[in-house]
Design an enzyme around this catalytic site. Structure first.
Site, PDB file in Angstrom:
ATOM      1  N   HIS A  48     -54.382 105.824 144.832  1.00  0.00           N
ATOM      2  CA  HIS A  48     -54.566 106.137 146.492  1.00  0.00           C
ATOM      3  C   HIS A  48     -55.204 107.547 146.809  1.00  0.00           C
ATOM      4  CE1 HIS A  48     -51.038 103.297 146.059  1.00  0.00           C
ATOM      5  NE2 HIS A  48     -51.939 102.710 146.902  1.00  0.00           N
TER       6      HIS A  48
ATOM      7  N   ALA B 156     -61.011  94.431 127.426  1.00  0.00           N
ATOM      8  CA  ALA B 156     -62.311  94.747 127.786  1.00  0.00           C
ATOM      9  C   ALA B 156     -62.495  94.420 129.561  1.00  0.00           C
ATOM     10  CB  ALA B 156     -63.534  94.410 127.230  1.00  0.00           C
TER      11      ALA B 156
ATOM     12  N   ARG C 281     -50.690  98.075 137.833  1.00  0.00           N
ATOM     13  CA  ARG C 281     -49.353  98.401 137.748  1.00  0.00           C
ATOM     14  C   ARG C 281     -49.086  98.925 136.026  1.00  0.00           C
ATOM     15  NH1 ARG C 281     -48.393  97.405 142.676  1.00  0.00           N
ATOM     16  NH2 ARG C 281     -48.629  95.472 143.585  1.00  0.00           N
TER      17      ARG C 281
HETATM   18  C1  LIG Z   1     -58.088  92.115 124.281  1.00  0.00           C
HETATM   19  C2  LIG Z   1     -58.516  91.768 122.912  1.00  0.00           C
HETATM   20  C3  LIG Z   1     -58.304  92.693 121.821  1.00  0.00           C
HETATM   21  C4  LIG Z   1     -57.784  90.288 122.455  1.00  0.00           C
HETATM   22  O1  LIG Z   1     -57.790  89.927 121.173  1.00  0.00           O
HETATM   23  P1  LIG Z   1     -56.925  89.020 120.524  1.00  0.00           P
HETATM   24  O2  LIG Z   1     -55.655  89.393 120.452  1.00  0.00           O
HETATM   25  O3  LIG Z   1     -57.732  88.368 119.695  1.00  0.00           O
HETATM   26  O4  LIG Z   1     -56.937  87.953 121.807  1.00  0.00           O
HETATM   27  P2  LIG Z   1     -57.296  86.505 122.194  1.00  0.00           P
HETATM   28  O5  LIG Z   1     -58.866  86.429 121.655  1.00  0.00           O
HETATM   29  O6  LIG Z   1     -56.445  85.588 121.216  1.00  0.00           O
HETATM   30  O7  LIG Z   1     -56.909  86.021 123.623  1.00  0.00           O
HETATM   31  C5  LIG Z   1     -55.898  85.918 124.211  1.00  0.00           C
HETATM   32  C6  LIG Z   1     -55.904  85.632 125.517  1.00  0.00           C
HETATM   33  O8  LIG Z   1     -56.557  86.792 126.070  1.00  0.00           O
HETATM   34  C7  LIG Z   1     -57.731  86.264 127.122  1.00  0.00           C
HETATM   35  N1  LIG Z   1     -58.508  87.402 126.864  1.00  0.00           N
HETATM   36  C8  LIG Z   1     -59.008  88.015 125.660  1.00  0.00           C
HETATM   37  N2  LIG Z   1     -59.529  89.254 125.951  1.00  0.00           N
HETATM   38  C9  LIG Z   1     -59.634  89.234 127.373  1.00  0.00           C
HETATM   39  C10 LIG Z   1     -60.373  90.220 128.442  1.00  0.00           C
HETATM   40  N3  LIG Z   1     -61.018  91.369 127.919  1.00  0.00           N
HETATM   41  N4  LIG Z   1     -60.387  89.813 129.689  1.00  0.00           N
HETATM   42  C11 LIG Z   1     -59.619  88.634 130.039  1.00  0.00           C
HETATM   43  N5  LIG Z   1     -59.094  87.561 129.317  1.00  0.00           N
HETATM   44  C12 LIG Z   1     -59.079  87.992 127.829  1.00  0.00           C
HETATM   45  C13 LIG Z   1     -58.386  85.101 126.178  1.00  0.00           C
HETATM   46  O9  LIG Z   1     -59.264  84.293 126.985  1.00  0.00           O
HETATM   47  C14 LIG Z   1     -57.097  84.335 125.878  1.00  0.00           C
HETATM   48  O10 LIG Z   1     -56.604  83.580 126.817  1.00  0.00           O
HETATM   49  P3  LIG Z   1     -55.933  82.071 126.660  1.00  0.00           P
HETATM   50  O11 LIG Z   1     -54.560  82.510 126.092  1.00  0.00           O
HETATM   51  O12 LIG Z   1     -55.768  81.764 128.303  1.00  0.00           O
HETATM   52  O13 LIG Z   1     -57.100  81.347 125.937  1.00  0.00           O
HETATM   53  C15 LIG Z   1     -59.950  91.371 123.083  1.00  0.00           C
HETATM   54  O14 LIG Z   1     -60.357  90.104 123.659  1.00  0.00           O
HETATM   55  C16 LIG Z   1     -60.657  92.764 123.778  1.00  0.00           C
HETATM   56  O15 LIG Z   1     -60.859  92.658 125.001  1.00  0.00           O
HETATM   57  N6  LIG Z   1     -61.159  93.821 122.904  1.00  0.00           N
HETATM   58  C17 LIG Z   1     -61.739  94.935 123.268  1.00  0.00           C
HETATM   59  C18 LIG Z   1     -63.289  94.996 122.668  1.00  0.00           C
HETATM   60  C19 LIG Z   1     -63.923  96.285 123.160  1.00  0.00           C
HETATM   61  O16 LIG Z   1     -63.694  96.540 124.361  1.00  0.00           O
HETATM   62  N7  LIG Z   1     -64.724  96.904 122.362  1.00  0.00           N
HETATM   63  C20 LIG Z   1     -65.282  98.146 122.260  1.00  0.00           C
HETATM   64  C21 LIG Z   1     -64.390  99.309 122.427  1.00  0.00           C
HETATM   65  S1  LIG Z   1     -64.024 100.035 120.991  1.00  0.00           S
END
Ligand SMILES: CC(C)(COP(=O)(O)OP(=O)(O)OC[C@H]1O[C@@H](n2cnc3c(N)ncnc32)[C@H](O)[C@@H]1OP(=O)(O)O)[C@@H](O)C(=O)NCCC(=O)NCCS
Length: 206
Positions: free
Chosen positions: A128, A175, A181
Site C-alpha cells: 500500500h 518463479a 499474503r
Molecule cells: C517452485 C519450484 C521450485 C517447484 O518445483 P517442484 O517442487 O519440482 O514442483 P513441481 O514441478 O512438482 O510442481 C508442483 C506444482 O506446482 C506447479 N508449479 C511449479 N512451479 C510453478 C510456478 N513457478 N508457477 C506456477 N505453478 C508452478 C506445477 O505446475 C505443479 O502443479 P500441479 O500439481 O497442478 O501439476 C519450481 O517450479 C520453480 O519455480 N523454480 C524456480 C526456478 C528459478 O527461478 N530459478 C532461477 C533462480 S535461482
C-alpha cells in the site's frame, strides 16, 4: 590444516576487501548518510544505489557490499547483491550468506540468513505505497504506507517473483509468483496470487 587455514583466511581477506570498498565508496555513502541525517531524505541513497548497480562482476559485488555496509540498518560482509539490483530505501537488513540475483528491486526488506533470490525479483515495501480512496486528488499525492517485508532464513525466491508480504523461514516461492499474503514457514508456494502447493518436509501433502 590447509582447510583450517583457508577457513580462517577467506573471511579475513573478504573483510579486508570490504574495508577497501567502504573507503572507495565513501564519496557516495557519506553524502547519502548526511542527507538522511540532515533532512531524512533518501534521494542520494537511491541514486547511489542505481550508480553502484551498474558495476559488473566481483568488483561490483564488493563495491555494493562496502556501500550497503555503511548505509543499511545491517548488511552482512558476505552477501551477494547482483548486477542491476537496486535498493530504494536504507531501511533494509541483509543477512549472512544472502544471494540476490541480477536486476532485482528491493524495498524495506529484512532478508534472513542464506536466502537465495533469483533475478528480476521485486520485493516491495508491502502493498500500500499509494492510498487511492480519493478520485479528486492524484494518487501520487495521497500518501501511503511503506511496511517492511521479511523473507525468512534459507528461503528461495524464483526468478520474476513479486513479493509484497512476508515469506516464512525455509520456504520456496515459484518463479513468476506474486506473494500478496504471508507464506508460512516450510511452504512451497506458487502462482498469482501465490498459494501453498506443498510443504518442503511433506512433498506429497497439498
Ligand atoms: C517452485 C519450484 C521450485 C517447484 O518445483 P517442484 O517442487 O519440482 O514442483 P513441481 O514441478 O512438482 O510442481 C508442483 C506444482 O506446482 C506447479 N508449479 C511449479 N512451479 C510453478 C510456478 N513457478 N508457477 C506456477 N505453478 C508452478 C506445477 O505446475 C505443479 O502443479 P500441479 O500439481 O497442478 O501439476 C519450481 O517450479 C520453480 O519455480 N523454480 C524456480 C526456478 C528459478 O527461478 N530459478 C532461477 C533462480 S535461482
Amino acid at each position: 590444516m590447509a582447510v583450517k587455514a583457508g577457513a580462517i583466511l577467506r573471511p579475513a581477506v573478504r573483510a579486508a576487501l570490504v574495508a577497501v570498498a567502504v573507503v572507495l565508496t565513501a564519496p557516495l555513502w557519506l553524502p547519502a548518510r548526511l542527507q538522511a541525517w540532515l533532512t531524512g531524505g533518501e534521494g542520494v541513497f537511491a541514486g547511489c544505489s542505481e550508480v553502484l548497480s551498474l558495476f559488473p562482476a566481483l568488483p561490483g559485488v564488493y563495491l555494493r557490499r562496502g556501500f550497503y555496509r555503511m548505509c543499511l540498518e545491517s548488511c552482512a560482509l558476505d552477501c551477494h547483491i547482483g548486477f542491476g539490483t537496486t535498493l530504494a530505501h536504507p531501511q533494509a537488513r541483509i543477512g549472512r550468506g544472502v544471494y540476490v540475483g541480477n536486476r532485482c528491486i528491493l524495498g524495506r526488506v529484512v532478508i534472513g540468513d542464506h536466502v537465495a533470490i533469483g533475478s528480476n525479483v521485486d520485493v516491495l515495501s508491502g502493498r500500500h505505497q499509494h492510498h487511492f480512496d480519493r478520485r479528486d486528488v492524484p494518487i501520487q499525492e495521497q500518501g501511503g504506507t511503506f511496511a517492511p517485508v521479511r523473507i525468512g532464513r534459507n528461503s528461495w525466491v524464483g526468478n520474476g517473483a513479486v513479493v509484497m508480504a512476508d515469506v516464512g523461514d525455509e520456504c520456496v516461492i515459484g518463479a513468476g509468483s506474486v506473494v500478496v499474503r504471508p507464506i508460512p514457514a516450510g511452504a512451497v508456494a506458487v502462482g498469482n496470487p501465490a498459494a501453498v502447493k506443498k510443504w518442503r518436509d511433506r512433498p506429497e501433502a497439498a
